[in-house]
Design an enzyme around this catalytic site. Structure first.
Site, PDB file in Angstrom:
ATOM      1  N   ASP A 173       0.822  -1.216   0.000  1.00  0.00           N
ATOM      2  CA  ASP A 173       0.000   0.000   0.000  1.00  0.00           C
ATOM      3  C   ASP A 173       0.851   1.258   0.000  1.00  0.00           C
ATOM      4  O   ASP A 173       0.597   2.204  -0.752  1.00  0.00           O
ATOM      5  CB  ASP A 173      -0.898   0.032   1.246  1.00  0.00           C
ATOM      6  CG  ASP A 173      -2.216  -0.703   1.031  1.00  0.00           C
ATOM      7  OD1 ASP A 173      -2.751  -0.648  -0.086  1.00  0.00           O
ATOM      8  OD2 ASP A 173      -2.716  -1.316   1.987  1.00  0.00           O
ATOM      9  N   SER A 174       1.833   1.293   0.864  1.00  0.00           N
ATOM     10  CA  SER A 174       2.623   2.515   1.008  1.00  0.00           C
ATOM     11  C   SER A 174       3.510   2.740  -0.219  1.00  0.00           C
ATOM     12  O   SER A 174       3.701   3.890  -0.636  1.00  0.00           O
ATOM     13  CB  SER A 174       3.454   2.454   2.288  1.00  0.00           C
ATOM     14  OG  SER A 174       4.146   1.229   2.368  1.00  0.00           O
TER      15      SER A 174
END
Lengths: 400, 390
Positions: A173-174
Site C-alpha cells: 500500500d505505502s
C-alpha cells in the site's frame, strides 16, 4: 481558523483526499509532510474503515491516526447532490484531488475527472486503483498482498525449492502511495510551469512490478527466476543467520576482500585461503558449506554485538530488527524519524515521521484530525459560507 | 514535451538507488548527465549480461536503470576532475548522489556548505543509513538495510521462528524504494525553487524509507497503541489469507469480511464444510483452528483450479482472489498491455526488449523512453564543452 504555514517545498498547495484505508491516505501524508495543506473529505455515512474497525472511538483510532497526521477533516456527504456540489466548490479552490475509492465510484458520484475539470480546469487529478481506472481487468479489486501477488513481487520471495511465501502482508500500500505521490508532484511542477493540469491513473500492481524492474529485464534476457531464499547472484555469503535468543543477523560479503575480512572477524583466517571459497564462483559452488560455517559462528553470539563486530572489520552486517528493536533504534531517534504530535484533544502522541531529512523542512506538528474538525475552516474560510448556510447544511445532513 | 523538460540533473550516483532516482527524472524529460568513472559505473559490471558475457555495454541492469541519460566520464580521483565537476555544478539544477557519507565532501561538494556555495542547487544524497550514519552502520547492502528496517524480520508472514527471515523480492527492492522517495523530494524541491530560486539539501536514508513504508503498524507501535515485540509475526494479520498452489501455479486469496465469505460460498456451491462455520467468523470468531480448517479446504479446492480463470470467477462475485503472477504472466497480462506498461527499447548490444515502464499513466505529460542507456562516455565531449542535450 486558517492553518498556519508550516513551510516545506509544497507550502501553499491544497490537496483534497477522497481516500480509504492506507494507500490513498499515504499519498496525502507524504504531501502533507512536504508542506501541503491536505483536506480529507469524510462523512458519517461512509467512514474510513480504519476509523471504526475494532475501535471504540472514531476520533481516537490508532490505525487511522498512523496514516493521517497533519491533515484536516471536513464532513461532506458525497452521496447527496448538494454534497457533490460542495466538493466541486472545494476543488475549485484546490490544486489536487487524490482518490482511491472502488473502481468507477468517483464517476458514479459525479466527481469524475471530466466533471471536476469543469470546476477547476488545471486540477491535478490522481486516481488510484489496483489495476488502474481502465482496462480489461480494472473491475477487479484487492488488498495490499493482492497487489504484491499480481505485480510479481510475491513469487520472488520464498525459501529455495519451495512454494513462494511472499513479502510480509503489510507490504504494497505505502509503495503504491509513494509512486502516486511522485507522479502527483511531477504534475504539480508541470502545472506551475505551464498552467496545465492533468489526470493521473496509478496502478498498484505496476507499482509492485517496478520494485523488481531489473528482474523483468533479466527474464527478457533469458534468466530463469525462482525463489532463492536469501541468496544473491553477485555475492556469497549473502544471508540471514541465527544468533542467540532467537535473534537473527543479516550479512553479505560484497567482494573477495570482504570475505577474507569476514574469515578474520570469525577468527578463522584459514578460510580466507581455503580453495572452496577463493572467489565468488567457488563460494557460490560451496554456498551451503559456507552458510553452515557462518551459522555456527553466529549461533553463539548476540545479534547486535556480532553486527557491530563485523562492521568494525568492514563487513556489511545488521541485526534483523524486530518491532521492539525498531521503536528503540537509537539511530532512528537521532535522525528525528519518530515525531511527537499534538493531538486535537491537546495530548501528545508519537508517530512515524518522514523518510527524509531536508533543509527548510515542513513543520510536522499535528496529529490526525477528529471527524469534521475543520468544518468551520473549510466552509467559512475556503468556501465563504455564512453561519446561516453552515447551519442549514448541517441540519440537512449534507455536512454530517 | 514532458514535465521535466529543461531541468538538468547531474547524476554522481553509481548504485541502483541513485540511478533509479535519475531514471525516474530522465523518463519525464529531465536532461540527466551521468558522471562515470573512466571504467564506468559499477552497475555496468552487474548482470544480467547479454549472452552471459560481462562487458560495459552488456549489462541489462545498467540498460534498464539508465534510459534517456547522457554519459560523461570524469576521473574524480584527481584535481582536474574535481575542478571540472565544480564547473558542471554551476550549470545544473539538481545533483543525485548515492555514495557513502563523506564522499561528496571529498568530491568538493560538502552538503553542509552547498547552501552557501551553490544556493540554487538541489542536492540529494541517498545512503543506507543517512549522512550521519554511526560507525557501526557504515557497511550495508540492500539485504542488511531490509533487515535493519524491520521488513526482513517480519518476512514472510506467518514466519516459522526456526527458519531464517527472508530477503525481499529481487536484488534491489530497498534501492528502488529509496530512489522513489528521493525523486519525490527532488521534484518537490524543484517545485518550490521555481518561485524562491532557492535550492535544498536532501538526505535520504534507505533504512528510514523502508521503515516509513510500515507506518500503519510502526506508528501504532511507537505510540503504544499496538504491542511491539520480538515476535516474527508482530506485523501480521489474523485470518486464512495466503498463497495456495493451483493446477498451473499459485493464487493468493484474501478474506477478511463477511462479503468475502459469502462470495466463496456462492462460488463453491455452499459446501458442507462451510456450513459448520459460525456467521461473521472472520470478524468475530477467527480462531487458529477455524483458520487451519478453512485453509485445508481452500488448498484442496485451489489445487484443482487454474489461477487466472478462478480469479476471474471469484472477482466477479466480490471475492478477492488473484493469481500469483510470474514474469511471463506479466508480459502476457491484458491489463498491462492495455496500459502499455512494458515499453520496447532498442539497445545497440542488447537489441530490442520489453522494459518495465512506470505505474502512472498521465494525460498531459506521459513519461517516455526516447533513448537507450548511453554507451560509456558517449557524451563526454558535449558535456565538458557545455553543450546542451541533442
Amino acid at each position: 481558523m486558517m492553518p498556519r504555514d508550516r513551510g516545506g517545498p509544497l507550502a501553499g498547495v491544497r490537496v483534497v483526499e477522497l481516500t480509504k484505508v492506507w494507500a490513498g491516505p499515504y499519498v496525502g501524508k507524504l504531501l502533507a509532510y512536504l508542506g501541503a495543506e491536505v483536506i480529507r473529505v469524510e462523512s458519517l455515512g461512509s467512514l474510513d474503515v480504519t476509523r471504526v474497525y475494532g475501535v471504540d472511538d472514531m476520533n481516537n483510532a490508532p490505525g487511522f491516526q498512523s496514516v493521517n497526521p497533519q491533515k484536516l477533516s471536513v464532513q461532506i456527504d458525497m452521496k447527496q447532490p448538494e454534497g457533490v456540489k460542495l466538493i466541486l466548490d472545494l476543488l475549485a479552490k484546490s490544486d489536487m484531488l487524490v482518490e482511491n475509492l472502488r473502481p468507477g465510484a468517483v464517476r458514479r458520484l459525479g466527481l469524475g475527472y471530466d466533471v471536476v475539470k469543469q470546476s477547476r480546469p488545471d486540477i491535478v487529478y490522481v486516481s488510484m486503483g489496483m489495476y488502474g481506472s481502465e482496462g480489461p481487468l480494472a473491475y477487479q479489486t484487492g488488498y495490499a498482498p493482492c497487489f504484491a501477488a499480481l505485480g510479481g513481487v510475491s513469487g520472488r520471495v520464498g525459501y529455495e525449492n519451495e512454494p513462494p511465501s511472499g513479502m510480509n502482508v503489510r507490504y504494497a500500500d505505502s509503495t503504491f502511495g509513494a509512486a502516486a505521490a511522485y507522479a502527483a508532484t511531477v504534475a504539480l511542477l508541470h502545472r506551475r510551469r505551464s498552467g496545465q493540469g492533468q489526470f493521473i491513473d496509478v496502478s498498484a500492481v505496476e507499482s509492485m512490478t517496478s520494485m523488481i524492474g531489473d528482474e523483468l529485464v533479466g527474464h527478457a534476457m533469458g534468466q530463469v527466476l525462482r525463489a532463492d531464499g536469501n541468496r544473491h547472484p553477485d555475492m556469497a555469503p549473502h544471508g540471514v543467520y541465527p544468533c542467540r535468543d532467537g535473534e537473527w543477523i543479516s550479512l553479505a560479503a560484497t567482494t573477495d576482500a570482504a570475505w577474507a575480512a569476514l574469515a578474520g572477524a570469525m577468527e578463522q583466517p584459514a578460510l580466507a585461503t581455503d580453495a572452496r571459497f577463493a572467489d565468488l564462483p567457488a563460494r557460490k559452488a560451496h554456498e551451503s558449506e559456507l552458510d553452515a560455517l557462518i551459522g555456527a559462528w553466529t549461533a553463539r553470539r548476540d545479534a547486535a554485538q556480532a553486527a557491530a563486530w563485523l562492521q568494525r572489520h568492514g563487513i556489511a552486517a545488521a541485526k534483523s530488527q524486530s518491532s521492539v528493536d525498531l521503536v528503540s533504534d537509537p539511530h532512528l531517534w537521532a535522525r528525528g524519524f519518530y515525531r511527537e504530535l499534538r493531538q486535537p484533544d491537546g495530548s501528545s502522541k508519537l508517530t512515524v515521521g518522514p523518510s527524509w531529512k531536508m533543509t527548510r523542512e515542513a513543520a510536522i506538528e499535528d496529529g490526525a484530525p477528529h471527524l469534521g474538525q475543520h468544518n468551520a475552516y473549510v466552509f467559512a474560510e475556503i468556501l465563504g459560507l455564512d453561519a446561516e448556510e453552515q447551519s442549514r447544511l448541517a441540519a440537512a445532513g449534507v455536512a454530517r | 514535451m514532458s514535465a521535466l523538460n529543461g531541468f538538468r540533473v547531474l547524476e554522481l550516483a553509481e548504485g541502483v538507488a541513485g540511478e533509479y532516482c535519475g531514471k525516474l527524472l530522465a523518463d519525464f524529460g529531465a536532461e540527466v548527465i551521468k558522471i562515470e568513472a573512466p571504467d564506468g559505473s559499477p552497475t555496468r559490471r552487474l548482470g544480467p549480461f547479454a549472452d552471459g558475457e560481462p562487458g560495459p555495454e552488456r549489462s541489462g541492469l545498467f540498460a534498464y536503470l539508465n534510459t534517456n541519460k547522457r554519459s560523461a566520464t570524469l576521473d574524480l580521483g584527481n584535481a582536474n576532475g574535481v575542478a571540472t565537476l565544480q564547473r558542471l555544478l554551476d550549470r545544473v539544477d539538481a545533483v543525485i548522489d548515492d555514495h557513502a557519507p563523506g564522499w561528496l565532501t571529498s568530491a568538493g561538494l560538502d552538503p553542509l556548505q552547498v547552501g552557501t556555495t551553490h544556493p540554487a542547487l538541489v542536492l540529494c544524497a541517498i545512503s543506507p543509513h543517512g549522512q550521519d550514519a554511526p560507525e557501526e552502520r557504515r557497511h550495508a547492502t540492500d539485504l542488511t538495510v531490509f533487515h535493519a528496517s524491520g521488513w526482513g524480520f517480519h518476512t514472510p508472514t506467518g514466519a516459522d521462528p526456526a527458519r531464517p527471515p527472508l530477503n525481499g523480492a529481487g536484488r534491489f527492492l530497498p534501492s528502488y524504494e529509496a530512489g522513489l522517495d528521493a525523486a519525490l523530494c527532488i521534484v518537490a524541491a524543484l517545485f518550490e525553487r521555481e518561485q524562491s530560486a532557492r535550492g535544498r539539501v536532501i538526505d535520504i536514508a534507505m533504512q528510514q524509507v523502508l521503515a516509513s513504508r510500515a507506518d500503519y503498524v510502526l506508528a501504532q507501535m511507537v505510540a503504544g497503541d499496538m504491542e511491539a515485540s520480538t515476535s516474527r509475526t508482530a506485523f501480521d494479520l489474523a485470518g486464512p489469507a495466503g498463497i495456495f498452489r493451483c493446477a498451473d501455479g499459485y493464487a493468493y486469496i484474501w478474506m477478511s469480511a463477511p462479503a468475502h465469505w459469502d462470495a466463496l460460498r456462492t462460488l463453491l456451491g455452499d459446501p458442507a464444510w462451510m456450513q459448520t462455520f459460525p456467521e461473521r467468523w472472520l470478524e468475530r470468531a477467527c480462531t487458529p483452528e477455524r483458520v487451519a480448517e478453512c485453509r485445508k479446504h481452500l488448498a484442496a479446492w485451489l489445487a484443482t483450479q487454474h489461477k487466472a480463470q478462478v480469479a476471474a470467477e471469484a472477482q466477479a462475485l466480490g471475492l478477492t482472489l488473484v493469481p500469483v503472477n510470474d514474469a511471463e504472466d506479466l508480459l502476457a497480462s491484458p491489463q498491462q498491455a492495455f496500459r502499455r506498461y512494458f515499453v520496447e527499447v532498442w539497445h545497440p548490444v542488447l537489441g530490442r526488449m520489453p522494459y518495465p515502464g512506470v505505474p502512472y499513466r498521465m494525460s498531459a505529460t506521459p513519461p517516455r523512453i526516447d533513448r537507450a542507456a548511453p554507451v560509456l562516455g558517449a557524451h563526454t565531449q558535449d558535456v565538458l564543452a557545455g553543450g546542451d542535450a541533442a
